[in-house]
Scaffold this motif. Structure first.
Motif, PDB file in Angstrom:
ATOM      1  N   GLN A  98      -9.311 -25.484 -15.827  1.00  0.00           N
ATOM      2  CA  GLN A  98      -7.930 -25.692 -15.385  1.00  0.00           C
ATOM      3  C   GLN A  98      -7.916 -26.850 -14.388  1.00  0.00           C
ATOM      4  O   GLN A  98      -8.345 -26.695 -13.250  1.00  0.00           O
ATOM      5  CB  GLN A  98      -7.391 -24.428 -14.710  1.00  0.00           C
ATOM      6  N   TRP A  99      -7.439 -28.007 -14.814  1.00  0.00           N
ATOM      7  CA  TRP A  99      -7.401 -29.189 -13.956  1.00  0.00           C
ATOM      8  C   TRP A  99      -5.994 -29.386 -13.397  1.00  0.00           C
ATOM      9  O   TRP A  99      -5.014 -29.102 -14.055  1.00  0.00           O
ATOM     10  CB  TRP A  99      -7.794 -30.436 -14.756  1.00  0.00           C
ATOM     11  N   VAL A 100      -5.934 -29.873 -12.169  1.00  0.00           N
ATOM     12  CA  VAL A 100      -4.667 -30.258 -11.560  1.00  0.00           C
ATOM     13  C   VAL A 100      -4.768 -31.714 -11.118  1.00  0.00           C
ATOM     14  O   VAL A 100      -5.834 -32.172 -10.693  1.00  0.00           O
ATOM     15  CB  VAL A 100      -4.265 -29.353 -10.372  1.00  0.00           C
ATOM     16  N   ARG A 101      -3.655 -32.417 -11.249  1.00  0.00           N
ATOM     17  CA  ARG A 101      -3.620 -33.823 -10.836  1.00  0.00           C
ATOM     18  C   ARG A 101      -3.255 -33.859  -9.366  1.00  0.00           C
ATOM     19  O   ARG A 101      -2.153 -33.492  -8.977  1.00  0.00           O
ATOM     20  CB  ARG A 101      -2.616 -34.602 -11.672  1.00  0.00           C
ATOM     21  N   ILE A 102      -4.203 -34.325  -8.556  1.00  0.00           N
ATOM     22  CA  ILE A 102      -3.974 -34.401  -7.113  1.00  0.00           C
ATOM     23  C   ILE A 102      -3.704 -35.828  -6.660  1.00  0.00           C
ATOM     24  O   ILE A 102      -3.405 -36.063  -5.497  1.00  0.00           O
ATOM     25  CB  ILE A 102      -5.135 -33.791  -6.306  1.00  0.00           C
ATOM     26  N   GLY A 103      -3.824 -36.772  -7.598  1.00  0.00           N
ATOM     27  CA  GLY A 103      -3.592 -38.149  -7.208  1.00  0.00           C
ATOM     28  C   GLY A 103      -3.670 -39.114  -8.368  1.00  0.00           C
ATOM     29  O   GLY A 103      -3.788 -38.707  -9.531  1.00  0.00           O
ATOM     30  N   ASP A 104      -3.619 -40.373  -8.003  1.00  0.00           N
ATOM     31  CA  ASP A 104      -3.603 -41.444  -8.985  1.00  0.00           C
ATOM     32  C   ASP A 104      -4.606 -42.514  -8.576  1.00  0.00           C
ATOM     33  O   ASP A 104      -4.805 -42.767  -7.384  1.00  0.00           O
ATOM     34  CB  ASP A 104      -2.207 -42.068  -9.049  1.00  0.00           C
ATOM     35  N   ILE A 105      -5.176 -43.140  -9.573  1.00  0.00           N
ATOM     36  CA  ILE A 105      -6.049 -44.287  -9.361  1.00  0.00           C
ATOM     37  C   ILE A 105      -5.341 -45.454 -10.042  1.00  0.00           C
ATOM     38  O   ILE A 105      -5.232 -45.482 -11.265  1.00  0.00           O
ATOM     39  CB  ILE A 105      -7.450 -44.070  -9.980  1.00  0.00           C
ATOM     40  N   GLY A 106      -4.807 -46.356  -9.240  1.00  0.00           N
ATOM     41  CA  GLY A 106      -3.973 -47.412  -9.804  1.00  0.00           C
ATOM     42  C   GLY A 106      -2.756 -46.786 -10.460  1.00  0.00           C
ATOM     43  O   GLY A 106      -2.241 -45.764  -9.997  1.00  0.00           O
ATOM     44  N   TYR A 107      -2.311 -47.365 -11.558  1.00  0.00           N
ATOM     45  CA  TYR A 107      -1.123 -46.841 -12.223  1.00  0.00           C
ATOM     46  C   TYR A 107      -1.416 -46.159 -13.541  1.00  0.00           C
ATOM     47  O   TYR A 107      -0.524 -45.624 -14.169  1.00  0.00           O
ATOM     48  CB  TYR A 107      -0.092 -47.955 -12.425  1.00  0.00           C
ATOM     49  N   GLU A 108      -2.666 -46.174 -13.981  1.00  0.00           N
ATOM     50  CA  GLU A 108      -2.986 -45.599 -15.277  1.00  0.00           C
ATOM     51  C   GLU A 108      -3.876 -44.370 -15.207  1.00  0.00           C
ATOM     52  O   GLU A 108      -3.787 -43.507 -16.055  1.00  0.00           O
ATOM     53  CB  GLU A 108      -3.680 -46.647 -16.157  1.00  0.00           C
ATOM     54  N   ASP A 109      -4.741 -44.314 -14.237  1.00  0.00           N
ATOM     55  CA  ASP A 109      -5.767 -43.277 -14.214  1.00  0.00           C
ATOM     56  C   ASP A 109      -5.414 -42.169 -13.222  1.00  0.00           C
ATOM     57  O   ASP A 109      -4.591 -42.351 -12.333  1.00  0.00           O
ATOM     58  CB  ASP A 109      -7.120 -43.915 -13.890  1.00  0.00           C
ATOM     59  N   ALA A 110      -6.058 -41.032 -13.405  1.00  0.00           N
ATOM     60  CA  ALA A 110      -5.706 -39.853 -12.623  1.00  0.00           C
ATOM     61  C   ALA A 110      -6.860 -39.379 -11.756  1.00  0.00           C
ATOM     62  O   ALA A 110      -8.031 -39.508 -12.127  1.00  0.00           O
ATOM     63  CB  ALA A 110      -5.283 -38.724 -13.563  1.00  0.00           C
ATOM     64  N   LEU A 111      -6.500 -38.804 -10.628  1.00  0.00           N
ATOM     65  CA  LEU A 111      -7.450 -38.115  -9.768  1.00  0.00           C
ATOM     66  C   LEU A 111      -7.211 -36.628 -10.007  1.00  0.00           C
ATOM     67  O   LEU A 111      -6.149 -36.103  -9.662  1.00  0.00           O
ATOM     68  CB  LEU A 111      -7.216 -38.481  -8.301  1.00  0.00           C
ATOM     69  N   LEU A 112      -8.166 -35.977 -10.658  1.00  0.00           N
ATOM     70  CA  LEU A 112      -8.022 -34.567 -11.033  1.00  0.00           C
ATOM     71  C   LEU A 112      -8.975 -33.696 -10.233  1.00  0.00           C
ATOM     72  O   LEU A 112     -10.052 -34.134  -9.831  1.00  0.00           O
ATOM     73  CB  LEU A 112      -8.315 -34.386 -12.528  1.00  0.00           C
ATOM     74  N   MET A 113      -8.563 -32.432 -10.048  1.00  0.00           N
ATOM     75  CA  MET A 113      -9.406 -31.452  -9.378  1.00  0.00           C
ATOM     76  C   MET A 113      -9.433 -30.188 -10.214  1.00  0.00           C
ATOM     77  O   MET A 113      -8.390 -29.728 -10.689  1.00  0.00           O
ATOM     78  CB  MET A 113      -8.864 -31.134  -7.981  1.00  0.00           C
ATOM     79  N   ASP A 114     -10.606 -29.633 -10.403  1.00  0.00           N
ATOM     80  CA  ASP A 114     -10.753 -28.345 -11.073  1.00  0.00           C
ATOM     81  C   ASP A 114     -10.135 -27.291 -10.154  1.00  0.00           C
ATOM     82  O   ASP A 114     -10.556 -27.141  -8.997  1.00  0.00           O
ATOM     83  CB  ASP A 114     -12.231 -28.056 -11.331  1.00  0.00           C
ATOM     84  N   ALA A 115      -9.142 -26.582 -10.639  1.00  0.00           N
ATOM     85  CA  ALA A 115      -8.394 -25.630  -9.826  1.00  0.00           C
ATOM     86  C   ALA A 115      -9.233 -24.440  -9.378  1.00  0.00           C
ATOM     87  O   ALA A 115      -8.849 -23.736  -8.446  1.00  0.00           O
ATOM     88  CB  ALA A 115      -7.160 -25.136 -10.592  1.00  0.00           C
ATOM     89  N   GLU A 116     -10.366 -24.227  -9.991  1.00  0.00           N
ATOM     90  CA  GLU A 116     -11.230 -23.111  -9.581  1.00  0.00           C
ATOM     91  C   GLU A 116     -12.378 -23.580  -8.688  1.00  0.00           C
ATOM     92  O   GLU A 116     -12.574 -23.057  -7.600  1.00  0.00           O
ATOM     93  CB  GLU A 116     -11.800 -22.409 -10.816  1.00  0.00           C
ATOM     94  N   SER A 117     -13.137 -24.566  -9.132  1.00  0.00           N
ATOM     95  CA  SER A 117     -14.329 -24.979  -8.389  1.00  0.00           C
ATOM     96  C   SER A 117     -14.040 -26.019  -7.316  1.00  0.00           C
ATOM     97  O   SER A 117     -14.814 -26.152  -6.370  1.00  0.00           O
ATOM     98  CB  SER A 117     -15.375 -25.559  -9.349  1.00  0.00           C
ATOM     99  N   GLY A 118     -12.964 -26.792  -7.475  1.00  0.00           N
ATOM    100  CA  GLY A 118     -12.662 -27.861  -6.535  1.00  0.00           C
ATOM    101  C   GLY A 118     -13.343 -29.173  -6.861  1.00  0.00           C
ATOM    102  O   GLY A 118     -13.189 -30.156  -6.133  1.00  0.00           O
ATOM    103  N   GLU A 119     -14.089 -29.235  -7.969  1.00  0.00           N
ATOM    104  CA  GLU A 119     -14.722 -30.489  -8.380  1.00  0.00           C
ATOM    105  C   GLU A 119     -13.637 -31.536  -8.628  1.00  0.00           C
ATOM    106  O   GLU A 119     -12.562 -31.225  -9.142  1.00  0.00           O
ATOM    107  CB  GLU A 119     -15.539 -30.285  -9.651  1.00  0.00           C
ATOM    108  N   VAL A 120     -13.914 -32.773  -8.264  1.00  0.00           N
ATOM    109  CA  VAL A 120     -12.958 -33.861  -8.397  1.00  0.00           C
ATOM    110  C   VAL A 120     -13.478 -34.850  -9.444  1.00  0.00           C
ATOM    111  O   VAL A 120     -14.663 -35.133  -9.507  1.00  0.00           O
ATOM    112  CB  VAL A 120     -12.743 -34.570  -7.043  1.00  0.00           C
ATOM    113  N   MET A 121     -12.539 -35.375 -10.250  1.00  0.00           N
ATOM    114  CA  MET A 121     -12.889 -36.329 -11.292  1.00  0.00           C
ATOM    115  C   MET A 121     -11.864 -37.460 -11.312  1.00  0.00           C
ATOM    116  O   MET A 121     -10.667 -37.223 -11.208  1.00  0.00           O
ATOM    117  CB  MET A 121     -12.889 -35.624 -12.658  1.00  0.00           C
ATOM    118  N   VAL A 122     -12.351 -38.688 -11.462  1.00  0.00           N
ATOM    119  CA  VAL A 122     -11.479 -39.805 -11.786  1.00  0.00           C
ATOM    120  C   VAL A 122     -11.438 -39.850 -13.304  1.00  0.00           C
ATOM    121  O   VAL A 122     -12.453 -40.068 -13.960  1.00  0.00           O
ATOM    122  CB  VAL A 122     -11.998 -41.138 -11.212  1.00  0.00           C
TER     123      VAL A 122
END
Length: 190
Positions: A98-122
């Motif tokens: 379960q990923w949530v979007r916590i931010g943006d990288i530029g205007y195309e890419d997303a900053l996501l966080m796993d809603a359970e573990s807290g791992e962050v992914m660009v």
């Protein structure tokens, strides 16, 4: 020093040393709009108590700043967090988390966080155009590690993908990355 303490120290230093004002001054003094003119170089909102418990140190981040922009990295305010399902080039979910979007990288890419573990992914949805194997341009164990090492650290140049796969070293002229080097957040050659 752990990533939570380093994140708090770095955000405190950015505030106390006038980073926002300095980068605004540099922007105004620029002779022409540089190619990065499409994003805010740095903004740091006042902190606020989060409305709910968040994994991965996101709540700690919100207590320091309710939203922030660090170069091309924008961390959204809490009320703008939304579920997002990252997919591969075939449109299939990349995993069952379960990923949530916590931010943006530029205007195309997303900053996501796993809603359970807290791992962050660009997450770079168009990764296949660059010949990459995965839409995950980079990952961090949690939000404090991401802020400490990527948003305000040496891995900032990885927000557009693996450094060795980028066409040009854009960070050499990026005002935020240059400021990080000048202010000592990143060592030359890192």
């Amino acid at each position: 020093m752990n990533h939570r303490d380093a994140m708090a120290r770095k955000i405190g230093l950015l505030r106390s040393t006038g980073a926002v004002e300095e980068l605004e001054r540099r922007w105004e003094d620029a002779d022409e709009d540089p190619p990065y003119a499409t994003y805010v170089v740095v903004e740091i909102a006042e902190g606020a108590e989060p409305e709910r418990e968040w994994p991965g140190g996101l709540g700690d981040f919100y207590r320091l700043t309710a939203a922030a922009s660090f170069g091309g990295v924008d961390v959204r305010p809490e009320d703008q967090i939304a579920a997002q399902r990252p997919v591969d080039s075939a449109g299939e979910p990349i995993d069952d988390r379960q990923w949530v979007r916590i931010g943006d990288i530029g205007y195309e890419d997303a900053l996501l966080m796993d809603a359970e573990s807290g791992e962050v992914m660009v997450y770079v949805g168009s990764y296949f155009k660059y010949g990459w194997d995965s839409p995950a341009a980079l990952t961090c164990a949690d939000v404090p590690e991401f802020i400490d090492t990527v948003a305000i650290g040496p891995r900032h140049k990885e927000i557009r993908g693996p450094v060795d796969r980028q066409r040009e070293p854009w960070w050499e002229t990026d005002p935020w990355y240059l400021y990080l080097v000048e202010a000592g957040f990143v060592e030359e050659g890192q």
